[in-house]
Design a protein around this motif. Structure first.
Motif, PDB file in Angstrom:
ATOM      1  N   PRO A   1      25.241   6.750  -2.098  1.00  0.00           N
ATOM      2  CA  PRO A   1      23.829   6.401  -1.964  1.00  0.00           C
ATOM      3  C   PRO A   1      23.190   7.051  -0.744  1.00  0.00           C
ATOM      4  O   PRO A   1      23.855   7.619   0.113  1.00  0.00           O
ATOM      5  CB  PRO A   1      23.893   4.886  -1.783  1.00  0.00           C
ATOM      6  CG  PRO A   1      25.150   4.690  -0.977  1.00  0.00           C
ATOM      7  CD  PRO A   1      26.101   5.790  -1.382  1.00  0.00           C
ATOM      8  N   GLY A   2      21.870   6.890  -0.678  1.00  0.00           N
ATOM      9  CA  GLY A   2      21.166   7.150   0.567  1.00  0.00           C
ATOM     10  C   GLY A   2      20.584   8.532   0.703  1.00  0.00           C
ATOM     11  O   GLY A   2      20.686   9.386  -0.171  1.00  0.00           O
ATOM     12  N   GLY A   3      19.955   8.743   1.861  1.00  0.00           N
ATOM     13  CA  GLY A   3      19.323  10.018   2.146  1.00  0.00           C
ATOM     14  C   GLY A   3      17.927  10.143   1.591  1.00  0.00           C
ATOM     15  O   GLY A   3      17.312  11.191   1.705  1.00  0.00           O
ATOM     16  N   SER A   4      17.398   9.107   0.977  1.00  0.00           N
ATOM     17  CA  SER A   4      16.068   9.139   0.383  1.00  0.00           C
ATOM     18  C   SER A   4      15.128   8.274   1.203  1.00  0.00           C
ATOM     19  O   SER A   4      15.516   7.211   1.683  1.00  0.00           O
ATOM     20  CB  SER A   4      16.126   8.629  -1.062  1.00  0.00           C
ATOM     21  OG  SER A   4      14.854   8.662  -1.668  1.00  0.00           O
ATOM     22  N   THR A   5      13.883   8.710   1.347  1.00  0.00           N
ATOM     23  CA  THR A   5      12.903   7.930   2.103  1.00  0.00           C
ATOM     24  C   THR A   5      12.207   6.939   1.195  1.00  0.00           C
ATOM     25  O   THR A   5      11.692   7.315   0.142  1.00  0.00           O
ATOM     26  CB  THR A   5      11.842   8.855   2.731  1.00  0.00           C
ATOM     27  OG1 THR A   5      12.490   9.835   3.520  1.00  0.00           O
ATOM     28  CG2 THR A   5      10.887   8.055   3.595  1.00  0.00           C
ATOM     29  N   PRO A   6      12.169   5.657   1.561  1.00  0.00           N
ATOM     30  CA  PRO A   6      11.416   4.684   0.761  1.00  0.00           C
ATOM     31  C   PRO A   6       9.917   4.978   0.793  1.00  0.00           C
ATOM     32  O   PRO A   6       9.418   5.762   1.611  1.00  0.00           O
ATOM     33  CB  PRO A   6      11.739   3.347   1.431  1.00  0.00           C
ATOM     34  CG  PRO A   6      12.973   3.596   2.248  1.00  0.00           C
ATOM     35  CD  PRO A   6      12.886   5.032   2.681  1.00  0.00           C
ATOM     36  N   LEU A   7       9.214   4.307  -0.100  1.00  0.00           N
ATOM     37  CA  LEU A   7       7.757   4.385  -0.190  1.00  0.00           C
ATOM     38  C   LEU A   7       7.215   2.963  -0.157  1.00  0.00           C
ATOM     39  O   LEU A   7       7.697   2.096  -0.889  1.00  0.00           O
ATOM     40  CB  LEU A   7       7.341   5.079  -1.490  1.00  0.00           C
ATOM     41  CG  LEU A   7       5.850   5.068  -1.840  1.00  0.00           C
ATOM     42  CD1 LEU A   7       5.059   5.929  -0.871  1.00  0.00           C
ATOM     43  CD2 LEU A   7       5.644   5.551  -3.278  1.00  0.00           C
ATOM     44  N   VAL A   8       6.216   2.712   0.697  1.00  0.00           N
ATOM     45  CA  VAL A   8       5.614   1.382   0.814  1.00  0.00           C
ATOM     46  C   VAL A   8       4.210   1.427   0.213  1.00  0.00           C
ATOM     47  O   VAL A   8       3.381   2.250   0.605  1.00  0.00           O
ATOM     48  CB  VAL A   8       5.547   0.922   2.281  1.00  0.00           C
ATOM     49  CG1 VAL A   8       4.912  -0.464   2.380  1.00  0.00           C
ATOM     50  CG2 VAL A   8       6.936   0.915   2.905  1.00  0.00           C
ATOM     51  N   LEU A   9       3.961   0.535  -0.761  1.00  0.00           N
ATOM     52  CA  LEU A   9       2.651   0.420  -1.389  1.00  0.00           C
ATOM     53  C   LEU A   9       2.199  -1.037  -1.350  1.00  0.00           C
ATOM     54  O   LEU A   9       3.021  -1.954  -1.244  1.00  0.00           O
ATOM     55  CB  LEU A   9       2.699   0.886  -2.848  1.00  0.00           C
ATOM     56  CG  LEU A   9       3.058   2.344  -3.130  1.00  0.00           C
ATOM     57  CD1 LEU A   9       3.156   2.576  -4.632  1.00  0.00           C
ATOM     58  CD2 LEU A   9       2.043   3.289  -2.504  1.00  0.00           C
ATOM     59  N   ALA A  10       0.894  -1.233  -1.475  1.00  0.00           N
ATOM     60  CA  ALA A  10       0.356  -2.583  -1.600  1.00  0.00           C
ATOM     61  C   ALA A  10       0.777  -3.172  -2.949  1.00  0.00           C
ATOM     62  O   ALA A  10       0.954  -2.447  -3.938  1.00  0.00           O
ATOM     63  CB  ALA A  10      -1.160  -2.553  -1.482  1.00  0.00           C
ATOM     64  N   ASP A  11       0.931  -4.477  -2.981  1.00  0.00           N
ATOM     65  CA  ASP A  11       1.252  -5.186  -4.219  1.00  0.00           C
ATOM     66  C   ASP A  11      -0.071  -5.666  -4.829  1.00  0.00           C
ATOM     67  O   ASP A  11      -0.707  -6.579  -4.295  1.00  0.00           O
ATOM     68  CB  ASP A  11       2.167  -6.376  -3.919  1.00  0.00           C
ATOM     69  CG  ASP A  11       2.538  -7.168  -5.160  1.00  0.00           C
ATOM     70  OD1 ASP A  11       2.066  -6.809  -6.263  1.00  0.00           O
ATOM     71  OD2 ASP A  11       3.302  -8.142  -5.034  1.00  0.00           O
ATOM     72  N   PRO A  12      -0.500  -5.090  -5.952  1.00  0.00           N
ATOM     73  CA  PRO A  12      -1.814  -5.473  -6.497  1.00  0.00           C
ATOM     74  C   PRO A  12      -1.851  -6.892  -7.040  1.00  0.00           C
ATOM     75  O   PRO A  12      -2.933  -7.455  -7.217  1.00  0.00           O
ATOM     76  CB  PRO A  12      -2.026  -4.449  -7.626  1.00  0.00           C
ATOM     77  CG  PRO A  12      -0.649  -4.054  -8.035  1.00  0.00           C
ATOM     78  CD  PRO A  12       0.166  -4.067  -6.775  1.00  0.00           C
ATOM     79  N   ASP A  13      -0.691  -7.470  -7.289  1.00  0.00           N
ATOM     80  CA  ASP A  13      -0.648  -8.822  -7.847  1.00  0.00           C
ATOM     81  C   ASP A  13      -0.623  -9.916  -6.776  1.00  0.00           C
ATOM     82  O   ASP A  13      -0.799 -11.093  -7.097  1.00  0.00           O
ATOM     83  CB  ASP A  13       0.588  -8.970  -8.747  1.00  0.00           C
ATOM     84  CG  ASP A  13       0.568  -7.997  -9.906  1.00  0.00           C
ATOM     85  OD1 ASP A  13      -0.523  -7.766 -10.450  1.00  0.00           O
ATOM     86  OD2 ASP A  13       1.627  -7.450 -10.249  1.00  0.00           O
ATOM     87  N   THR A  14      -0.375  -9.527  -5.526  1.00  0.00           N
ATOM     88  CA  THR A  14      -0.313 -10.500  -4.438  1.00  0.00           C
ATOM     89  C   THR A  14      -1.110  -9.960  -3.256  1.00  0.00           C
ATOM     90  O   THR A  14      -0.618  -9.104  -2.521  1.00  0.00           O
ATOM     91  CB  THR A  14       1.144 -10.763  -4.010  1.00  0.00           C
ATOM     92  OG1 THR A  14       1.920 -11.098  -5.153  1.00  0.00           O
ATOM     93  CG2 THR A  14       1.204 -11.895  -2.997  1.00  0.00           C
TER      94      THR A  14
END
Length: 635
Positions: free
Chosen positions: A139-152
């Motif tokens: 696993p690993g070596g990938s950058t996460p992505l943070v987005l707003a949650d449209p349902d909350t």
């Protein structure tokens, strides 16, 4: 770190001459606390298209900051840096962390010994908040992505894409979905890296790009696949350049590499080949224009375009791709591409208005390409560009990073020109050593974050004895602040919502420096935070940047989107001033009575900013806001 190894025998004989210098390792130079920068926005800014799911630009939320890979944040960097902490030292991080609005960190370590695939840290001390376990595949070596949650409302979701697995996780560590991608990791994991994930607003889709040229698309809400099968780029692999380093040197470096990365013996040459783009189709991130939802990918060109069909691509190419709804689901298709010299070059960076794309070729050119894949202009920056270029939303400024240093280029529309190349004179050098530019650059409201080192250059490759992190002035490239510490990174200059710089530690060049007795410091994994040593000056810089932006916006007409973006950024800078105030009070540099007075002035600016956001033609309101913020900055 492109090393051809033609003269290693000669170079290694020089080590006996260099050895006496190792007792005198380079020390970081001292820099006086800087005054406010003279850089200020000028004219109408370029404004990215807004989307309710895309987070604010007050910190790093994707591999290169945002979906367009701008490497720019809206807030101020520390006026005076210090090395605060290093966390998770047993991990090796080829990409940097990303952040939620609270400043919590998220990263995916590269093939760690611990069975984790996603780790979250809190920003004050670097303590672990939670971790998601791996599945057994590397696993690993990938950058996460943070987005707003449209349902909350107010909530966010962290997304992670691996070659064989993708996840959506709430910021408290609760898994929303965990799905297979349809791809299977083979026996050589370095060829199956996924550097990051991006968001395509028109399809509400998450798209990932793999090192072997696959793109897969998932429904953001459920993780369901949107394509019948992953799309495959048409390029062939790049040529593999064999290393001619002495086997004993390679073996010793490989052993040190494996203290941080859970791989079998002999893996370091394979890793460095993938890092340099040898034998792969893709060696970098891709970008998405939030306005058009078009994807821009730098990879290898179709095999035959180099004149020979031999299963190897000698050319790189910039591809424009579209993810569109078809009769049976979504389809990915090529709109156009532009071939260029060399391999997959750098991550393409989209200008804030979406009108052009910037990237480096495999020589020394910065290319500006239009949305039809046609050439606009090119500028020679003196050496091959590292990874991604940084594109500012003001003054059409582009910043490139090469082995020669950091260069500012200005886009004049039909041409580009070099404005300056920074002199990274940040270490007192020992005999035979040089100051070295080590990484990409990140744009802040008051400067540019960079990493530099000091060491020797062998075969054109800088081998650092020590490294540190600093901030340059955007106006003239002078050094505003620098501090030694941390570890070499091959990632990015990730900037948190607190303005601090967080580096993913991933030594490669310094491994060889250690093997050759050019560096005595032990290797360091993990994430290192470089925070503010002077919160009062950071408050000053944020307030000055807000006031300068308000004054410039007040002078503009006919650019409503740019003025609204300015108002948003001014608010983010004011929030930064307020966030720093408790630290400045605790340090004794700002009194409680003084802060109450400053805070009232900032509060008085708020209704004027709100009036301009509602009606961008109300520039008189911006002038009044600027005067209140100016008074606060002056205090």
């Amino acid at each position: 770190m492109r090393t051809h190894g033609r003269h290693w025998t000669i170079a290694l004989t020089l080590l006996a001459w260099l050895a006496p210098a190792q007792a005198q390792l380079p020390a970081a130079k001292s820099f006086a606390p800087p005054p406010p920068t003279t850089w200020a926005p000028r004219g109408c800014r370029q404004a990215q298209a807004p989307d309710p799911l895309l987070p604010p630009r007050d910190g790093w939320h994707a591999l290169h900051g945002d979906s367009a890979s701008s490497d720019e944040v809206s807030i101020a960097l520390p006026a005076v840096l210090r090395a605060d902490w290093t966390a998770e030292p047993a991990t090796y991080n080829v990409t940097g962390p990303v952040f939620d609005r609270a400043g919590n960190l998220y990263f995916s370590p590269f093939i760690p010994y611990e069975n984790v695939v996603l780790v979250s840290l809190e920003p004050a001390s670097g303590a672990r908040r939670w971790a998601i376990a791996g599945t057994g595949a590397p696993p690993g070596g990938s950058t996460p992505l943070v987005l707003a949650d449209p349902d909350t409302p107010g909530a966010e979701i962290v997304y992670l894409a691996l070659y064989d697995r993708a996840l959506a996780v709430r910021t408290d560590g609760t898994v929303v979905w965990d799905v297979p991608t349809g791809l299977t990791v083979g026996p050589a994991p370095f060829g199956y890296l996924v550097l990051g994930l991006n968001y395509v607003p028109a399809a509400d889709a998450l798209v990932a790009l793999t090192g072997d040229g696959h793109l897969y698309a998932l429904d953001r809400a459920t993780g369901a696949p949107l394509l019948a099968a992953p799309f495959v780029l048409p390029g062939g692999p790049t040529p593999t350049v064999p290393s001619s380093l002495p086997p004993a040197i390679v073996a010793a470096a490989d052993a040190q590499f494996r203290t941080l990365v859970n791989v079998p013996p002999g893996s370091l040459p394979l890793f460095t080949a993938a890092l340099l783009g040898n034998g792969v189709r893709v060696a970098n991130m891709f970008s998405v224009d939030p306005a058009s939802s078009q994807l821009w990918v730098a990879a290898t060109a179709p095999d035959g375009e180099d004149g020979t069909v031999d299963g190897v691509s000698q050319l790189g190419a910039l591809f424009r791709l579209g993810l569109v709804a078809g009769t049976a689901g979504y389809e990915m298709h090529e709109v156009c591409h532009r071939s260029f010299t060399g391999g997959s070059a750098s991550t393409p960076t989209i200008s804030a208005d979406g009108s052009r794309i910037y990237l480096g070729d495999n020589t020394s050119l910065l290319l500006a390409i239009d949305t039809d894949c046609g050439d606009l202009w090119s500028v020679d920056v003196g050496a091959q560009i590292f990874g991604s270029v940084a594109a500012a939303s003001d003054r059409r400024e582009i910043y490139t990073s090469t082995s020669h240093g950091i260069t500012k280029v200005v886009d004049h529309g039909t041409s580009g020109s070099v404005e300056w190349t920074a002199d990274l004179d940040v270490f007192d050098l020992a005999t035979g050593q040089q100051n070295l530019n080590m990484n990409l650059v990140a744009i802040g409201a008051n400067g540019l974050a960079f990493q530099a080192g000091a060491g020797v250059v062998l075969n054109g490759t800088g081998l650092p004895s020590t490294v540190g992190t600093g901030v340059l002035d955007r106006e003239n490239g002078s050094v505003r602040s620098f501090v030694a510490g941390g570890e070499e990174t091959v990632a990015v200059m990730s900037t948190g919502p607190d303005g601090a710089v967080y580096l993913g530690n991933s030594p490669v060049r310094r491994i060889f420096a250690r093997v050759l007795n050019l560096s005595s410091a032990p290797l360091q994994g993990g994430i290192t935070k470089f925070g503010s040593a002077d919160p009062r000056r950071m408050m000053r810089d944020a307030a000055c940047a807000a006031a300068a932006r308000a004054r410039n916006a007040a002078a503009q007409t006919g650019c409503d989107a740019g003025i609204r973006a300015d108002v948003t950024q001014i608010g983010e800078l004011i929030d930064q001033v307020r966030a720093e105030s408790p630290l400045a009070i605790a340090a004794g540099s700002v009194g409680t009575t003084q802060w109450a007075r400053l805070d009232r002035r900032l509060t008085r600016a708020a209704p004027f900013l709100a009036a301009t956001a509602a009606d961008p033609t109300r520039t008189r309101s911006l002038k009044r806001a600027a005067s209140r913020i100016d008074a606060s900055a002056a205090s």
